[in-house]
Write a protein that holds these residues in place. Structure first.
Motif, PDB file in Angstrom:
ATOM      1  N   LYS A   1      50.318  16.143  44.233  1.00 37.69           N
ATOM      2  CA  LYS A   1      49.944  17.254  45.070  1.00 37.69           C
ATOM      3  C   LYS A   1      49.484  16.721  46.419  1.00 37.69           C
ATOM      4  O   LYS A   1      48.977  15.619  46.510  1.00 37.69           O
ATOM      5  CB  LYS A   1      48.841  18.068  44.429  1.00 37.69           C
ATOM      6  N   CYS A   2      49.650  17.558  47.428  1.00 37.91           N
ATOM      7  CA  CYS A   2      49.330  17.125  48.783  1.00 37.91           C
ATOM      8  C   CYS A   2      48.732  18.287  49.563  1.00 37.91           C
ATOM      9  O   CYS A   2      49.124  19.443  49.376  1.00 37.91           O
ATOM     10  CB  CYS A   2      50.597  16.628  49.463  1.00 37.91           C
ATOM     11  N   LEU A   3      47.789  17.981  50.420  1.00 36.01           N
ATOM     12  CA  LEU A   3      47.192  18.975  51.301  1.00 36.01           C
ATOM     13  C   LEU A   3      47.348  18.466  52.725  1.00 36.01           C
ATOM     14  O   LEU A   3      46.981  17.333  53.030  1.00 36.01           O
ATOM     15  CB  LEU A   3      45.713  19.188  50.974  1.00 36.01           C
ATOM     16  N   CYS A   4      47.911  19.291  53.577  1.00 37.44           N
ATOM     17  CA  CYS A   4      48.141  18.927  54.966  1.00 37.44           C
ATOM     18  C   CYS A   4      47.585  20.035  55.846  1.00 37.44           C
ATOM     19  O   CYS A   4      47.809  21.213  55.582  1.00 37.44           O
ATOM     20  CB  CYS A   4      49.641  18.759  55.203  1.00 37.44           C
ATOM     21  N   VAL A   5      46.848  19.675  56.881  1.00 34.88           N
ATOM     22  CA  VAL A   5      46.308  20.650  57.820  1.00 34.88           C
ATOM     23  C   VAL A   5      47.061  20.485  59.133  1.00 34.88           C
ATOM     24  O   VAL A   5      47.039  19.408  59.730  1.00 34.88           O
ATOM     25  CB  VAL A   5      44.791  20.444  58.050  1.00 34.88           C
ATOM     26  N   THR A   6      47.752  21.523  59.560  1.00 37.01           N
ATOM     27  CA  THR A   6      48.455  21.495  60.841  1.00 37.01           C
ATOM     28  C   THR A   6      47.880  22.569  61.747  1.00 37.01           C
ATOM     29  O   THR A   6      47.405  23.609  61.283  1.00 37.01           O
ATOM     30  CB  THR A   6      49.961  21.733  60.671  1.00 37.01           C
ATOM     31  N   SER A   7      47.922  22.297  63.021  1.00 41.77           N
ATOM     32  CA  SER A   7      47.384  23.240  63.992  1.00 41.77           C
ATOM     33  C   SER A   7      47.979  22.931  65.349  1.00 41.77           C
ATOM     34  O   SER A   7      48.311  21.781  65.649  1.00 41.77           O
ATOM     35  CB  SER A   7      45.860  23.125  64.055  1.00 41.77           C
ATOM     36  N   HIS A   8      48.104  23.945  66.171  1.00 40.77           N
ATOM     37  CA  HIS A   8      48.547  23.661  67.538  1.00 40.77           C
ATOM     38  C   HIS A   8      47.364  23.349  68.444  1.00 40.77           C
ATOM     39  O   HIS A   8      47.536  23.055  69.607  1.00 40.77           O
ATOM     40  CB  HIS A   8      49.402  24.805  68.097  1.00 40.77           C
ATOM     41  N   TRP A   9      46.154  23.392  67.919  1.00 41.64           N
ATOM     42  CA  TRP A   9      44.962  22.976  68.669  1.00 41.64           C
ATOM     43  C   TRP A   9      44.715  21.497  68.410  1.00 41.64           C
ATOM     44  O   TRP A   9      44.917  21.003  67.295  1.00 41.64           O
ATOM     45  CB  TRP A   9      43.745  23.798  68.249  1.00 41.64           C
TER      46      TRP A   9
END
Length: 105
Positions: free
Chosen positions: A1-9
């Motif tokens: 399992k994997c958790l990724c946080v993406t944001s344009h900030w």
């Protein structure tokens, strides 16, 4: 399992610290609340600071994290090393990831 946080900030350091502290917490102890609540709090309930001098502080899994944005006449500082991205992913996967981030999917 994997958790990724993406944001344009440009909150790369804060996102990285959140994921590291999140992992440490899950490995070392049981949470008194569902992990989904912690993720939702981080993603949905931290207000975006206005450009300029205002800072938003968030504390949950460790030391205080500070979110701030530069004034409108300055570019945001990108202090995150992008070499890890290019070492871990193929060119095709990088294009897919950037496409998803830019279109906010």
């Amino acid at each position: 399992k994997c958790l990724c946080v993406t944001s344009h900030w440009p909150f790369f350091q804060q996102n990285s610290k959140f994921l590291k502290n999140f992992y440490k917490t899950l490995v070392q102890q049981e949470l008194a609340y569902p992990i989904e609540r912690l993720i939702a709090n981080y993603i949905m309930e931290i207000p975006l600071p206005p450009p300029g001098r205002v800072e938003v502080e968030w504390r949950s899994l460790g030391p205080v994290q500070i979110f701030s944005r530069p004034p409108p006449n300055q570019r945001p500082a990108c202090t995150h090393n992008m070499s890890t991205l290019f070492k871990c992913l193929s060119a095709n996967n990088i294009c897919i990831l950037l496409s998803a981030v830019l279109t906010e999917k």
